[in-house]
Design a protein around this motif. Structure first.
Motif, short mmCIF file in Angstrom:
data_model
loop_
_atom_site.label_atom_id
_atom_site.label_comp_id
_atom_site.label_asym_id
_atom_site.label_seq_id
_atom_site.Cartn_x
_atom_site.Cartn_y
_atom_site.Cartn_z
N LEU A 296 0.62 -1.41 0.05
CA LEU A 296 -0.28 0.11 -0.32
C LEU A 296 0.66 1.20 0.07
CD1 LEU A 296 -2.81 1.48 0.41
CD2 LEU A 296 -2.25 1.37 3.14
N LEU A 297 0.71 2.19 -0.95
CA LEU A 297 1.24 3.40 -0.69
C LEU A 297 -0.23 4.49 -1.09
CD1 LEU A 297 3.99 1.59 -2.21
CD2 LEU A 297 4.17 3.87 -3.60
N CYS A 298 -0.17 5.90 0.07
CA CYS A 298 -1.21 6.23 0.52
C CYS A 298 -0.48 7.58 0.91
CB CYS A 298 -1.78 6.00 0.81
SG CYS A 298 -0.83 5.44 3.03
N SER A 299 -1.04 8.80 0.56
CA SER A 299 -0.22 10.01 1.14
C SER A 299 -1.38 10.77 2.09
CB SER A 299 -1.85 11.00 -0.02
OG SER A 299 -2.82 10.33 -0.31
N ASP A 300 -0.96 11.08 2.83
CA ASP A 300 -1.80 11.51 4.67
C ASP A 300 -3.36 11.48 4.66
OD1 ASP A 300 -1.29 14.17 3.72
OD2 ASP A 300 -0.50 15.06 4.99
N GLY A 301 -3.22 11.66 2.95
CA GLY A 301 -5.05 12.14 3.38
C GLY A 301 -5.50 10.41 3.69
N LEU A 302 -5.24 9.39 3.29
CA LEU A 302 -5.95 8.53 3.99
C LEU A 302 -4.39 7.99 5.96
CD1 LEU A 302 -7.17 5.66 4.15
CD2 LEU A 302 -4.98 4.69 2.88
N ALA A 303 -3.23 7.98 5.30
CA ALA A 303 -2.88 6.73 6.92
C ALA A 303 -3.01 8.58 7.98
CB ALA A 303 -1.70 7.72 6.16
N ALA A 304 -3.25 9.85 7.64
CA ALA A 304 -3.32 10.69 8.99
C ALA A 304 -4.69 10.25 10.04
CB ALA A 304 -3.53 11.62 8.34
N VAL A 305 -6.35 9.58 9.13
CA VAL A 305 -6.88 10.11 9.67
C VAL A 305 -7.65 8.09 9.49
CG1 VAL A 305 -8.20 12.08 8.17
CG2 VAL A 305 -8.76 9.64 7.42
N VAL A 306 -7.62 6.96 8.57
CA VAL A 306 -7.59 6.03 9.29
C VAL A 306 -6.85 5.29 9.91
CG1 VAL A 306 -7.99 3.77 8.14
CG2 VAL A 306 -8.85 5.75 6.45
N LEU A 328 -10.68 1.29 1.59
CA LEU A 328 -9.48 2.27 1.77
C LEU A 328 -10.08 3.76 2.34
CD1 LEU A 328 -6.29 0.20 1.44
CD2 LEU A 328 -7.05 1.20 3.92
N VAL A 329 -10.10 4.14 0.36
CA VAL A 329 -11.63 5.11 0.27
C VAL A 329 -12.41 5.40 1.39
CG1 VAL A 329 -12.23 6.62 -1.21
CG2 VAL A 329 -10.33 5.72 -1.24
N ASP A 330 -13.80 4.42 1.26
CA ASP A 330 -14.59 3.92 1.93
C ASP A 330 -14.05 4.97 3.29
OD1 ASP A 330 -16.87 3.91 0.03
OD2 ASP A 330 -15.93 1.53 0.72
N LEU A 331 -13.53 4.28 4.23
CA LEU A 331 -13.06 4.72 5.56
C LEU A 331 -12.36 6.22 5.71
CD1 LEU A 331 -10.79 1.01 6.82
CD2 LEU A 331 -12.75 2.13 7.64
N ALA A 332 -11.68 7.21 4.13
CA ALA A 332 -11.27 8.31 4.81
C ALA A 332 -12.68 8.73 4.72
CB ALA A 332 -10.23 8.01 3.66
N TYR A 333 -13.06 8.55 3.82
CA TYR A 333 -14.61 9.53 3.53
C TYR A 333 -14.80 9.25 5.25
CZ TYR A 333 -14.31 11.02 -0.64
OH TYR A 333 -14.16 12.23 -1.99
N ALA A 334 -15.74 8.18 5.78
CA ALA A 334 -16.13 7.90 6.97
C ALA A 334 -15.42 8.31 7.92
CB ALA A 334 -15.60 6.38 7.26
N ALA A 335 -14.09 8.92 7.63
CA ALA A 335 -13.33 9.55 8.49
C ALA A 335 -13.29 11.25 8.93
CB ALA A 335 -11.86 9.12 8.95
N GLY A 336 -14.00 11.65 7.23
CA GLY A 336 -14.20 13.06 6.92
C GLY A 336 -13.40 13.34 5.87
N ALA A 337 -12.72 12.94 5.30
CA ALA A 337 -11.89 12.80 3.97
C ALA A 337 -11.52 14.58 4.30
CB ALA A 337 -12.46 12.59 2.86
N PRO A 338 -10.41 15.18 5.13
CA PRO A 338 -10.64 17.05 4.82
C PRO A 338 -9.30 17.19 4.18
CG PRO A 338 -9.67 15.57 7.26
CD PRO A 338 -10.49 14.18 6.59
N ASP A 339 -8.58 15.96 3.77
CA ASP A 339 -7.97 16.10 2.87
C ASP A 339 -7.49 15.10 1.89
OD1 ASP A 339 -5.36 16.62 1.65
OD2 ASP A 339 -3.89 15.42 3.81
N ASN A 340 -7.26 15.16 0.62
CA ASN A 340 -6.98 14.59 -0.33
C ASN A 340 -6.32 13.33 -0.50
OD1 ASN A 340 -5.12 17.33 -2.97
ND2 ASN A 340 -7.55 17.21 -2.27
N VAL A 341 -7.28 12.65 -0.37
CA VAL A 341 -7.35 11.26 -0.52
C VAL A 341 -6.29 9.89 -1.91
CG1 VAL A 341 -7.68 8.92 0.30
CG2 VAL A 341 -8.55 10.97 1.04
N ALA A 342 -5.04 9.61 -1.62
CA ALA A 342 -4.32 9.10 -3.00
C ALA A 342 -4.03 6.97 -2.48
CB ALA A 342 -2.93 9.64 -3.30
N CYS A 343 -4.05 6.79 -3.22
CA CYS A 343 -4.05 5.44 -2.30
C CYS A 343 -3.46 4.36 -3.87
CB CYS A 343 -3.96 4.54 -1.94
SG CYS A 343 -5.66 4.10 -2.12
#
Length: 351
Positions: A296-306, A328-343
């Motif tokens: 998994l490679l991801c931006s902090d938009g995923l790692a910071a909220v999940v 994973l993207v669903d989890l980021a949105y469930a956490a508010g997705a305050p940043d861009n999400v790339a993975c």
């Protein structure tokens, strides 16, 4: 002038009496006096600076013949000589490192049945619920995985795209595996220059970059910033990168706990990034890949909220990369997705 015994002088200089006797015999550090009856050696306090220099150079691995030459020079010239010696050693070490990496790769390929591999992958890049633009870039192919996160503001998106594009010439799989790290180091320099080229007026965009380049069963990792790479192997999830952030430096110094760092108001402040500082400083590593590995490679938009437990459960529970990325993207949105999400999620499989 009061002289020091060989024992006292050795302790002060951080040398052994045996080393002092050798240096005396070579004329590198002769004693100030020798007792004519006992042969016992004495040293002057003024000799300590030379002794400590010799000790430091020996710890660095400099040969005695070169140390003798350095000790005969004035300080500025000695500094230049030491620097020139170290550059020669570094170049030789790098060359030997490439030779060893190639040998390891050849032996690994001979000892495995997975000589021909590829990535099976899925990618997502989302704006999120708060941002009105997307500065993240994600890319995947059979040989290259990459994620970059540009700084919000003018040029951020262009910077992240330029960083990833600078790695794409490495995709052809005909280059020797032993040259992966050297090729990545050159590509990172090109990426840094490409990012700096997007400067406008007084604004210099910056971007993070995390990427994996594959050659058979060898993977080269490059990382700068706070994008991340994870490996799921045998059911265990491990993080392959260390964040280059101000807050992480406080954790490393013991001034913050990881839990405190996660809630720190400056947790996104980068300490290293492409386009920032005098020159780029990226982490490089060479790894051996195994069939069944999931990355998994991801931006902090995923790692910071999940949280890591949810990442682990999702990666381990998904049957394929497509399902993993979607969850994973669903989890980021469930956490508010305050940043861009790339993975990107990629499985290493036999081709």
């Amino acid at each position: 002038m009061e002289l020091l015994t060989i024992g006292a002088f050795a302790r002060a200089a951080r040398l052994t009496p045996k080393a002092l006797r050798l240096y005396g015999e070579l004329g590198l550090l002769p004693p100030a006096a020798v007792d004519p009856h006992s042969g016992y050696r004495y040293y002057a306090p003024a000799q300590l600076d030379r002794a400590r220099l010799i000790a430091a150079l020996r710890r660095a691995g400099m040969p005695l013949a070169e140390i003798q030459a350095v000790c005969g020079l004035p300080p500025d010239a000695a500094a230049e000589a030491v620097d020139a010696w170290w550059r020669r050693v570094s170049a030789d070490t790098a060359a030997r490192g490439r030779a060893v990496a190639l040998l390891v790769d050849q032996l690994t390929e001979r000892g495995t049945t997975m000589s021909d591999t590829t990535f099976r992958y899925a990618v997502r890049c989302e704006t999120g619920t708060v941002r009105d633009s997307n500065e993240d870039t994600v890319y995947a192919s059979a040989t290259l995985l990459a994620v970059a996160d540009g700084m919000r503001g003018p040029g951020g998106a262009a910077a992240s795209t330029a960083a990833v594009d600078a790695l794409r010439p490495l995709e052809p799989a005909d280059a020797p595996a032993g040259e992966l790290l050297a090729a990545l180091a050159d590509a990172v320099g090109a990426a840094d220059r490409a990012v700096r080229a997007h400067a406008t007026g007084d604004h210099q965009p910056v971007t993070t970059l995390t990427a994996l380049l594959r050659r058979g069963t060898r993977l080269a990792l490059v990382h700068v910033g706070d994008t991340r790479a994870y490996l799921l192997r045998g059911g265990e999830l491990s993080r392959l990168t260390q964040d280059h952030t101000y807050v992480q430096s406080l954790v490393d110094q013991g001034k913050l706990t990881p839990a405190e760092a996660g809630a720190h108001p400056q947790r996104a402040l980068l300490a290293r990034a492409l386009g920032a500082g005098a020159e780029v400083e990226a982490d490089l590593a060479l790894r051996t890949a195994l069939a069944g590995d999931r990355y998994l490679l991801c931006s902090d938009g995923l790692a910071a909220v999940v949280d890591p437990e949810a990442l682990h459960a999702t990666l381990a529970g998904a049957d394929d990369p497509e399902t993993a990325v979607e969850r994973l993207v669903d989890l980021a949105y469930a956490a508010g997705a305050p940043d861009n999400v790339a993975c990107v999620v990629a499985d290493l499989v036999a081709a």
